[in-house]
Design an enzyme around this catalytic site. Structure first.
Site, PDB file in Angstrom:
ATOM      1  CG  HIS A 166      57.071  71.935  38.785  1.00  0.00           C
ATOM      2  ND1 HIS A 166      57.265  71.737  40.129  1.00  0.00           N
ATOM      3  CD2 HIS A 166      55.738  71.777  38.572  1.00  0.00           C
ATOM      4  CE1 HIS A 166      56.096  71.459  40.712  1.00  0.00           C
ATOM      5  NE2 HIS A 166      55.164  71.475  39.785  1.00  0.00           N
ATOM      6  CG  ASP A 210      50.994  74.500  41.847  1.00  0.00           C
ATOM      7  OD1 ASP A 210      50.334  74.784  40.825  1.00  0.00           O
ATOM      8  OD2 ASP A 210      51.364  73.325  42.112  1.00  0.00           O
ATOM      9  CG  HIS A 212      52.451  69.758  42.313  1.00  0.00           C
ATOM     10  ND1 HIS A 212      51.397  70.189  41.532  1.00  0.00           N
ATOM     11  CD2 HIS A 212      52.291  68.416  42.451  1.00  0.00           C
ATOM     12  CE1 HIS A 212      50.638  69.149  41.192  1.00  0.00           C
ATOM     13  NE2 HIS A 212      51.158  68.057  41.740  1.00  0.00           N
ATOM     14  CG  ASP A 294      47.825  72.314  41.541  1.00  0.00           C
ATOM     15  OD1 ASP A 294      47.897  73.334  42.255  1.00  0.00           O
ATOM     16  OD2 ASP A 294      48.789  71.885  40.865  1.00  0.00           O
TER      17      ASP A 294
END
Ligand code: SP5
Ligand code: ZN
Length: 351
Positions: A166, A210, A212, A294
């Site tokens: 991120h 991931d 996200h 995740d």
């Protein structure tokens, strides 16, 4: 498969107590126990584990050298400065932004409060006086993995914490400070260009699996035709990081697969096979895998339905390129299952 990890005393340096959501303090999800459970499980395997204990000054220099091709100098200087001065509130050594930069067209201000808002994009990613060192160690592991992948002809896994995908060119966010995946790609370029025919343009892929969207990695390479970024992630309409993750035609080598909440093993696999076909067509010289567990059904902040067994199949599907490859740890927050999920994923690369 070779594992690279940091001394626990290094990653212990970064332990934010909380993140702020809707104005409330919630327990921070990106906890030290993540590393402990992963290490514990990997110690039960026959993978070789190297604890990378580079002297601090040497490590800073080596990481900043590569990171300066990924992050802005101003951002790196700010991040480094947080390890010297930390005007936090009494009793809380972690500082959070209060005012985000609403006028990026004007000259950047210098007040400490302004700097926090200048160089972050959320309230999930606070900084203490030792966060920078932990982020440097994390990026250093990614670089050690790249070196191994280039010299030992073996896939390498870096147990990075804090995660990286991120982190933008000049903003921290989503628990990330330095973009380990982007740093790994630049490290690959440096290693491989030293050994390969100079006339041949090196090309690489960062595949982000991931839960996200890997906003930082995508954006950092958005105008680099030699680094293809591919991300399979929760549709940003419903999930963090909200502002990116759909198709972006102005990006020169970028593919996004936004997926619905509730995505199953079968749905994920069909998408991953499409993504791998596109990656093969790109003919990369190296591969960076940003891996987050995740996506697992029981992740506390995820929303997909992937199973532990599927992670092995996911890895087998990815491991078909026969180019130097590193796997970097990104997210994954179920600390009871995280170690198992990582071990299962890595097993898929070792057959
Ligand atoms: C590397 C990585 O996976 N970063 C993810 C950062 C996203 N954090 C968002 C956490 C939102 C959790 N808050 C949900 C509120 C329910 N009480
Ligand atoms: Zn994530």
């Amino acid at each position: 498969m070779h594992i690279f990890t940091a001394p626990l005393t290094q990653t212990q340096q970064h332990q934010p107590p909380h993140e702020i959501f809707n104005g409330e303090q919630e327990p921070h999800q990106e906890v030290l126990a993540r590393v402990e459970t992963i290490l514990h499980q990997l110690q039960q395997t026959d993978f070789e584990i190297t604890t990378v204990d580079t002297p601090a000054a040497e490590m800073r220099e080596a990481v900043l050298d590569i990171a300066s091709n990924v992050h802005s100098q101003a951002y790196l200087s700010y991040l480094e400065s947080t390890s010297i001065v930390q005007p936090g509130r009494a009793g809380n050594s972690y500082v959070y932004p209060s005012v985000f930069n609403y006028r990026a067209d004007l000259p950047a201000p210098t007040h400490p409060v302004a700097l926090r808002g200048q160089y972050s994009f959320d309230l999930y990613t606070p900084v203490s006086a030792t966060t920078f060192d932990a982020a440097v160690e994390s990026a250093n592991l990614a670089m050690a993995a790249v070196q191994h992948a280039c010299t030992a002809n073996e896939i390498a896994y870096a147990l990075c914490r804090p995660p990286g995908h991120h982190a933008e060119q000049a903003k921290m966010g989503g628990y990330c400070y330095l973009n380990n995946g982007a740093i790994a790609a630049r490290a690959f370029e440096r290693h491989l260009s030293a050994t390969q025919n100079a006339t041949q343009q090196l090309r690489g892929v960062v595949l982000d699996v991931d839960f996200h969207h890997g906003n930082g990695t995508e954006h950092i390479f958005s105008q680099d035709e030699n680094v293809l970024t591919v991300s399979i992630h929760a549709h940003p309409e419903k999930m963090f990081p909200f502002f990116s993750g759909l198709e972006t035609p102005e990006y020169v080598a970028n593919i996004n697969y936004p997926m619905p909440i509730g995505t199953t093993d079968q749905q994920y696999q069909a998408t991953l096979e499409l993504a791998m076909e596109q990656i093969r067509e790109f003919e990369p010289n190296y591969l960076v895998v940003s891996y987050g567990a995740d996506t697992h059904a029981e992740d506390p902040i995820g929303g997909f339905k992937l199973t532990t067994e599927y992670f092995e199949r996911m890895a087998q599907t990815i491991n078909t390129l026969n180019v130097p490859t590193v796997v970097l740890q990104e997210g994954g927050y179920n600390t009871s299952l995280l170690g198992m999920n990582v071990a299962r994923f890595l097993r898929g690369f070792s057959q």
